[in-house]
Enzyme design. Structure first.
Site, PDB file in Angstrom:
ATOM      1  N   LYS A 120      84.694  90.493 137.157  1.00  0.00           N
ATOM      2  CA  LYS A 120      85.679  90.894 138.161  1.00  0.00           C
ATOM      3  C   LYS A 120      86.951  91.413 137.495  1.00  0.00           C
ATOM      4  CE  LYS A 120      88.258  87.898 140.295  1.00  0.00           C
ATOM      5  NZ  LYS A 120      88.723  86.785 141.135  1.00  0.00           N
ATOM      6  N   ASP A 138      86.360  89.887 144.778  1.00  0.00           N
ATOM      7  CA  ASP A 138      87.017  88.585 144.845  1.00  0.00           C
ATOM      8  C   ASP A 138      86.642  87.917 146.161  1.00  0.00           C
ATOM      9  OD1 ASP A 138      88.427  90.000 146.760  1.00  0.00           O
ATOM     10  OD2 ASP A 138      90.407  89.496 145.973  1.00  0.00           O
TER      11      ASP A 138
END
Length: 212
Positions: A120, A138
């Site tokens: 991420k 997220d």
């Protein structure tokens, strides 16, 4: 959600916010990397407050190494998990100096090899710093993707893969910003504000919440 609805979904978000960007404050690519590492399980507002003074003095990995772990902790002690984050930031800074000439690599594998940098974080850096068509999933994007039907998946990686396949070409660079902001301010976890959502009619979520 079919392709026509996907296009319209992003068209409306783009119309509302033509130039989306991260809410993290940074002055260069290295500071962006540090800020994203610090933002894990923390708010952007909290990270920006902690890095305001730090980033005035530290703009390069060399300067971060010189500051040292204890010095960094004094700046970021208001952020959750700051001990581990300080250790990772110093370690990744040392690697950048040693192996990358002090520069942040524009490569996912090289980024994820750095301490404290997961997929991420790498996706955020690649997108924000290098304009790559990456999708940093997220909690907000995971929720929005599944709730709306835009990109369903049981894991963040599964949602990411759905976004990679489904986001139309004109919107690929800005997509993860639009989705994060949508999840943060409208499609909230506990009570989505469907009554003011620009894409409510395209969304699979039922029932729609109403204004109070």
């Amino acid at each position: 959600m079919n392709k026509a609805d996907q296009f319209e979904f992003f068209r409306r978000l783009a119309e509302d916010n033509p130039a989306p960007e991260t809410e993290l404050a940074f002055g260069n690519t290295y500071q962006l990397l540090v800020a994203v590492v610090l933002s894990a399980q923390a708010t952007d507002v909290g990270v920006n407050k902690a890095t305001r003074a730090l980033f005035r003095d530290v703009t390069t990995p060399q300067q971060m190494v010189a500051l040292g772990e204890e010095g960094l902790k004094q700046h970021i002690k208001t952020i959750g998990l700051f001990n581990g984050k300080a250790k990772n930031v110093i370690a990744l800074s040392e690697i950048l100096v040693r192996d990358h000439g002090g520069e942040v690599p524009a490569d996912r594998d090289a980024l994820t090899a750095l301490p404290g940098v997961g997929r991420k974080t790498a996706n955020v850096v690649m997108n924000c710093a290098f304009g790559a068509e990456t999708f940093a999933v997220d909690t907000h994007i995971f929720r929005v993707g599944n709730r709306t039907g835009l990109a369903k998946g049981k894991t963040p990686l599964a949602v990411e893969k759905q976004l990679e396949q489904g986001v139309p070409a004109p919107f690929r660079v800005g997509a993860h910003h639009w989705l994060i902001l949508h999840g943060r301010y409208i499609c909230k976890a506990r009570r989505p504000e469907c009554w003011r959502c620009p894409v409510a009619d395209l969304c699979a979520f039922k029932p729609k919440s109403e204004a109070r």
